[in-house]
Design a protein around this motif. Structure first.
Motif, PDB file in Angstrom:
ATOM      1  N   MET A   1       0.845  -1.187   0.000  1.00  0.00           N
ATOM      2  CA  MET A   1       0.000   0.000   0.000  1.00  0.00           C
ATOM      3  C   MET A   1       0.886   1.245   0.000  1.00  0.00           C
ATOM      4  N   ASN A   2       0.537   2.232  -0.852  1.00  0.00           N
ATOM      5  CA  ASN A   2       1.322   3.442  -0.977  1.00  0.00           C
ATOM      6  C   ASN A   2       1.213   4.294   0.290  1.00  0.00           C
ATOM      7  N   ARG A   3       2.365   4.580   0.897  1.00  0.00           N
ATOM      8  CA  ARG A   3       2.356   5.326   2.158  1.00  0.00           C
ATOM      9  C   ARG A   3       1.894   6.762   1.965  1.00  0.00           C
ATOM     10  N   GLU A   4       2.267   7.377   0.846  1.00  0.00           N
ATOM     11  CA  GLU A   4       1.837   8.748   0.562  1.00  0.00           C
ATOM     12  C   GLU A   4       0.321   8.826   0.448  1.00  0.00           C
ATOM     13  N   LEU A   5      -0.248   7.844  -0.250  1.00  0.00           N
ATOM     14  CA  LEU A   5      -1.699   7.813  -0.385  1.00  0.00           C
ATOM     15  C   LEU A   5      -2.366   7.599   0.967  1.00  0.00           C
ATOM     16  N   GLN A   6      -1.838   6.684   1.754  1.00  0.00           N
ATOM     17  CA  GLN A   6      -2.422   6.422   3.069  1.00  0.00           C
ATOM     18  C   GLN A   6      -2.341   7.651   3.973  1.00  0.00           C
ATOM     19  N   VAL A  36      -7.493   3.146  -3.922  1.00  0.00           N
ATOM     20  CA  VAL A  36      -8.296   4.044  -3.083  1.00  0.00           C
ATOM     21  C   VAL A  36      -9.091   3.246  -2.061  1.00  0.00           C
ATOM     22  N   THR A  37      -9.671   2.148  -2.495  1.00  0.00           N
ATOM     23  CA  THR A  37     -10.483   1.328  -1.590  1.00  0.00           C
ATOM     24  C   THR A  37      -9.634   0.771  -0.455  1.00  0.00           C
ATOM     25  N   ASP A  38      -8.451   0.283  -0.782  1.00  0.00           N
ATOM     26  CA  ASP A  38      -7.573  -0.266   0.252  1.00  0.00           C
ATOM     27  C   ASP A  38      -7.152   0.811   1.251  1.00  0.00           C
ATOM     28  N   SER A  39      -6.862   1.993   0.746  1.00  0.00           N
ATOM     29  CA  SER A  39      -6.437   3.074   1.640  1.00  0.00           C
ATOM     30  C   SER A  39      -7.559   3.494   2.576  1.00  0.00           C
ATOM     31  N   LEU A  40      -8.765   3.625   2.044  1.00  0.00           N
ATOM     32  CA  LEU A  40      -9.905   3.987   2.889  1.00  0.00           C
ATOM     33  C   LEU A  40     -10.226   2.871   3.880  1.00  0.00           C
ATOM     34  N   HIS A  41     -10.029   1.629   3.433  1.00  0.00           N
ATOM     35  CA  HIS A  41     -10.344   0.500   4.302  1.00  0.00           C
ATOM     36  C   HIS A  41      -9.358   0.394   5.463  1.00  0.00           C
ATOM     37  N   SER A  42      -8.203   1.047   5.338  1.00  0.00           N
ATOM     38  CA  SER A  42      -7.221   1.002   6.412  1.00  0.00           C
ATOM     39  C   SER A  42      -7.709   1.719   7.666  1.00  0.00           C
ATOM     40  N   ARG A 131     -12.362 -19.876   5.140  1.00  0.00           N
ATOM     41  CA  ARG A 131     -13.347 -19.501   6.156  1.00  0.00           C
ATOM     42  C   ARG A 131     -12.740 -18.546   7.167  1.00  0.00           C
ATOM     43  N   GLN A 132     -11.499 -18.797   7.561  1.00  0.00           N
ATOM     44  CA  GLN A 132     -10.842 -17.893   8.504  1.00  0.00           C
ATOM     45  C   GLN A 132     -10.667 -16.504   7.901  1.00  0.00           C
ATOM     46  N   ALA A 133     -10.307 -16.446   6.619  1.00  0.00           N
ATOM     47  CA  ALA A 133     -10.151 -15.153   5.961  1.00  0.00           C
ATOM     48  C   ALA A 133     -11.485 -14.436   5.809  1.00  0.00           C
ATOM     49  N   LYS A 134     -12.548 -15.193   5.636  1.00  0.00           N
ATOM     50  CA  LYS A 134     -13.862 -14.572   5.518  1.00  0.00           C
ATOM     51  C   LYS A 134     -14.297 -13.951   6.840  1.00  0.00           C
ATOM     52  N   MET A 135     -13.970 -14.618   7.951  1.00  0.00           N
ATOM     53  CA  MET A 135     -14.313 -14.081   9.266  1.00  0.00           C
ATOM     54  C   MET A 135     -13.405 -12.911   9.641  1.00  0.00           C
ATOM     55  N   SER A 136     -12.150 -12.933   9.183  1.00  0.00           N
ATOM     56  CA  SER A 136     -11.201 -11.854   9.476  1.00  0.00           C
ATOM     57  C   SER A 136     -10.554 -11.430   8.169  1.00  0.00           C
ATOM     58  N   PRO A 137     -11.188 -10.538   7.399  1.00  0.00           N
ATOM     59  CA  PRO A 137     -10.697 -10.169   6.066  1.00  0.00           C
ATOM     60  C   PRO A 137      -9.268  -9.645   6.061  1.00  0.00           C
ATOM     61  N   GLU A 138      -8.819  -9.053   7.188  1.00  0.00           N
ATOM     62  CA  GLU A 138      -7.465  -8.517   7.206  1.00  0.00           C
ATOM     63  C   GLU A 138      -6.410  -9.612   7.039  1.00  0.00           C
ATOM     64  N   ARG A 139      -6.779 -10.871   7.319  1.00  0.00           N
ATOM     65  CA  ARG A 139      -5.818 -11.963   7.171  1.00  0.00           C
ATOM     66  C   ARG A 139      -5.485 -12.231   5.707  1.00  0.00           C
ATOM     67  N   ARG A 140      -6.349 -11.754   4.810  1.00  0.00           N
ATOM     68  CA  ARG A 140      -6.077 -11.943   3.389  1.00  0.00           C
ATOM     69  C   ARG A 140      -4.857 -11.142   2.950  1.00  0.00           C
ATOM     70  N   GLN A 141      -4.463 -10.155   3.756  1.00  0.00           N
ATOM     71  CA  GLN A 141      -3.302  -9.335   3.421  1.00  0.00           C
ATOM     72  C   GLN A 141      -2.005  -9.900   3.994  1.00  0.00           C
ATOM     73  N   SER A 142      -2.054 -11.095   4.521  1.00  0.00           N
ATOM     74  CA  SER A 142      -0.872 -11.686   5.140  1.00  0.00           C
ATOM     75  C   SER A 142       0.295 -11.732   4.155  1.00  0.00           C
ATOM     76  N   ALA A 209     -14.475  -6.022  -0.175  1.00  0.00           N
ATOM     77  CA  ALA A 209     -15.540  -7.027  -0.158  1.00  0.00           C
ATOM     78  C   ALA A 209     -15.661  -7.641  -1.535  1.00  0.00           C
ATOM     79  N   PRO A 210     -15.204  -8.829  -1.754  1.00  0.00           N
ATOM     80  CA  PRO A 210     -15.301  -9.473  -3.063  1.00  0.00           C
ATOM     81  C   PRO A 210     -16.739  -9.537  -3.533  1.00  0.00           C
TER      82      PRO A 210
END
Length: 358
Positions: A1-6, A36-42, A131-142, A209-210
């Motif tokens: 993720m771009n730090r400047e954008l964040q 943009v979506t990822d930055s806002l989701h942060s 299933r674990q990623a669905k319950m905790s979406p942030e884990r998809r960024q591992s 959200a896929p």
């Protein structure tokens, strides 16, 4: 993720700007929708005077272990499935130039066992991790998950390249066109499914959200892969037979090997003495190398009878018939000498000197 954008998104949220307004301005500036979506989701959409960051994704040691095991299971499943399919193609479409057309070979039997063990494990772990990623979406960024995924894509690309080169080399060497097309199709299908799934999975990890529309192909792909793998396993098991049948075949091959050893020693006895031995016991000890005169499974001695002159007879009790073997029509002439039916079979043989055997 771009730090400047964040940093920009954080400052804009701190100043109280609306998320939709921030999104619109960033899109106008040329940022992509996923960035943009990822930055806002942060930042969590909570009511507070400044932007509240979401918890950063991290990976439990247990999850790292499960991800690594799942990818290892994927590699084993894919490679073994390709070997299994290649063996089935060679068996179903035999070629006169094949020097070894027996099915299953030790390599194919190992591949079959590997698919039976590794593929269900891969499905189970993949479903559990999803299933674990669905319950905790942030884990998809591992990061571990991302690295393993990209390594898998690189390995899959290498497999595609290597397999296509090998198949093309066989084609140029005289491999039948139909077999070439089937093997090439199987290779592209296996690696294509891996590529398609993991590229889709990585793209889904880039959005908050896929969308349900993006998953329709996966819903069709997963059952199709399971059906294809299950079908190949079932067909291979049908050709191989049960473990008990394989044991009986191996015991019969053992009996044939022992009878061939007896025949070689009878030939040596004739060469040294000019006559046939009256009993097999006469072949015990030097210079003879008699391996065994009894059936390994039953303990019963093999039957030997001197008929007269150079002719003699060897008999044994077999559990299977050579006509029922998958490779019955692909054996050499020397192997066909020992064709047998189920039950007691006798072989009419003639002692031969070395010069005669050559």
């Amino acid at each position: 993720m771009n730090r400047e954008l964040q940093a920009f998104v954080k400052d804009a949220l701190d100043e109280g700007h609306n998320r939709d307004t921030i999104r619109g301005k960033l899109l106008e500036a040329g940022w992509t929708d996923s960035e943009v979506t990822d930055s806002l989701h942060s930042f969590a959409p909570v009511d507070f005077s400044i932007a509240v960051p979401r918890p950063r994704p991290y990976l439990y040691a247990r999850e790292a272990f499960l991800y690594m095991v799942s990818f290892i299971a994927l590699y084993v499943s894919a490679i073994s499935f390709a070997i299994l399919v290649f063996g089935l193609v060679d068996y179903s479409f035999p070629d006169a130039l094949d020097t070894v057309g027996r099915y299953p070979s030790s390599e194919q039997a190992t591949a079959l066992a590997s698919v039976i063990v590794a593929f269900p494990l891969f499905l189970f772990l993949t479903r559990w991790l999803a299933r674990q990623a669905k319950m905790s979406p942030e884990r998809r960024q591992s990061p571990v998950r991302r690295w393993l995924t990209y390594i898998t894509l690189v390995v899959a690309a290498g497999v595609i390249l290597g397999d296509l080169i090998a198949i093309l080399a066989n084609l140029l060497g005289g491999d039948p066109t139909l077999r070439f097309l089937l093997k090439a199709g199987a290779t592209l299908l296996v690696t294509g499914c891996i590529f398609g799934y993991y590229i889709w999975d990585m793209r889904q990890a880039e959005v908050v959200a896929p969308t349900p529309q993006s998953a329709w192909a996966l819903r069709l792909l997963a059952p199709a892969v399971v059906i294809a793998v299950t079908g190949c396993i079932a067909y291979a098991l049908f050709l191989v037979g049960s473990p008990w049948q394989q044991r009986e075949i191996r015991l019969d091959e053992d009996r044939v090997a022992h009878l061939s050893n007896v025949a070689d020693n009878v030939n040596l006895y004739w060469e040294l003495n000019g006559e046939l031995p009256a009993k097999l016991n006469q072949l015990a000890g030097p210079p003879y190398d008699l391996d065994r005169i009894r059936d390994r499974a039953t303990g019963a001695p093999y039957e030997y009878r001197a008929i007269g002159g150079m002719d003699y007879e060897l008999c044994a009790v077999f559990s299977t018939s050579t006509d029922d073997l998958p490779y019955a029509n692909e054996r050499s002439f020397s192997e066909r000498v020992w064709d047998h039916d189920e039950g007691r079979t006798c072989f009419q043989l003639r002692a031969q000197a070395p010069a005669d055997r050559e």
